[in-house]
Design an enzyme around this catalytic site. Structure first.
Site, PDB file in Angstrom:
ATOM      1  N   ARG A   1      14.203   5.952   6.530  1.00  0.00           N
ATOM      2  CA  ARG A   1      14.162   7.192   7.997  1.00  0.00           C
ATOM      3  C   ARG A   1      14.024   6.295   9.045  1.00  0.00           C
ATOM      4  O   ARG A   1      14.085   7.216   9.464  1.00  0.00           O
ATOM      5  CB  ARG A   1      12.557   8.197   8.119  1.00  0.00           C
ATOM      6  CG  ARG A   1      12.961   9.514   6.608  1.00  0.00           C
ATOM      7  CD  ARG A   1      11.841   9.924   6.059  1.00  0.00           C
ATOM      8  NE  ARG A   1      10.153   9.363   6.356  1.00  0.00           N
ATOM      9  CZ  ARG A   1       9.717   9.197   4.894  1.00  0.00           C
ATOM     10  NH1 ARG A   1      10.537   8.923   3.849  1.00  0.00           N
ATOM     11  NH2 ARG A   1       8.153   8.645   5.435  1.00  0.00           N
TER      12      ARG A   1
ATOM     13  N   GLU B   1      -2.108  -0.960   0.433  1.00  0.00           N
ATOM     14  CA  GLU B   1      -4.193  -0.181   0.195  1.00  0.00           C
ATOM     15  C   GLU B   1      -4.157  -0.731  -1.155  1.00  0.00           C
ATOM     16  O   GLU B   1      -5.267  -1.735  -1.767  1.00  0.00           O
ATOM     17  CB  GLU B   1      -3.910   1.702  -0.339  1.00  0.00           C
ATOM     18  CG  GLU B   1      -5.459   1.638   0.058  1.00  0.00           C
ATOM     19  CD  GLU B   1      -5.352   3.480   0.308  1.00  0.00           C
ATOM     20  OE1 GLU B   1      -6.368   4.023   0.070  1.00  0.00           O
ATOM     21  OE2 GLU B   1      -4.009   4.043   0.518  1.00  0.00           O
TER      22      GLU B   1
END
Ligand code: AMP
Length: 172
Positions: A60, A97
Site C-alpha cells: 500500500r 510478533e
C-alpha cells in the site's frame, strides 16, 4: 479535510487474524477527490525541500508513494518483499510478533547524499519502516522524513524510527 478522509477508512475486525483491527483504505482510494486531498496533505511542506526520491513500501506504500512522488516532483523507489526485485538487492530483516520478515531494495536504488522521503500507509510497531530506513541509510542517503496516512500511536512505532521525523495524517 482529515475528517472526511477518516470516514473513508473502514475497520475490519479480526483480519488477517483474530485480535487485529485492519484499517482498510480501499474506500478512500475509490474516492477520487478525497484520494487527491490525501496526497495534497501528505505533500505539504515537502515540495520545496529538494527531495530526490520518494521510497514506498510494498504494497500500500506504493499507492501513496507513487502519487506523492509525482506531486512533489521526485522519483519513486519501491522497497519490496523478498524475491520480487529482478536486479541485485540489499535486504534487512526485522522482527514480527511471531518470527521474522525481510525487506529488499535494489542495490543502486538510492545514492549517497540523496534526500529521501519514506512513505507507507500505516505505522504500527515501526518494525517495517525501521528496517526500510536502515536499508536507505546503509547506502548513505539522507532520510528527511517518514510520512504515513495512519498511525496507531498506542503501539509507539515512532520509538523504533531512530529519531526520523514522522508525519501522520490520522492517529488512532
Ligand atoms: P509495523 O511494521 O508493525 O509498523 O506494521 C506496518 C505495516 O503493516 C504497514 O505496511 C501496514 O500496511 C501493515 N499494517 C500493520 N497493522 C495494520 C492494520 N491494523 N491495518 C492495516 N495495515 C496494517
Amino acid at each position: 479535510m482529515v475528517d472526511s478522509i477518516k470516514k473513508l477508512i473502514r475497520d475490519i475486525p479480526d483480519f488477517p487474524k483474530p485480535g487485529i483491527v485492519f484499517k482498510d483504505i480501499t474506500p478512500l482510494l475509490a474516492h477520487s477527490a478525497e484520494f487527491a486531498n490525501t496526497i495534497q496533505l501528505m505533500a505539504e511542506g515537502f515540495r520545496d525541500q529538494g527531495i530526490d526520491r520518494v521510497v514506498g513500501i510494498e504494497s500500500r506504500g506504493f499507492i501513496f508513494g507513487a502519487a506523492l512522488a509525482i506531486e512533489i516532483g521526485a522519483g519513486f523507489i519501491p522497497i519490496r518483499k523478498p524475491g520480487k526485485l529482478p536486479y541485485d538487492t540489499i535486504s534487512e530483516e526485522y522482527e514480527l510478533e511471531y518470527g521474522n520478515d525481510r525487506v529488499e531494495m535494489h542495490v543502486d536504488a538510492v545514492r549517497e547524499g540523496q534526500k529521501i522521503l519514506m512513505v507507507d500507509d500505516l505505522l504500527a510497531t515501526g518494525g517495517t519502516m525501521g528496517a526500510c530506513c536502515s536499508l536507505i541509510r546503509s547506502l548513505g542517503a539522507e532520510i528527511v522524513s517518514a510520512v504515513f496516512l495512519i498511525e496507531l500511536s498506542f503501539l509507539e512505532g515512532r520509538k523504533r524510527l531512530m529519531g526520523i521525523p514522522v508525519r501522520s495524517l490520522i492517529e488512532y
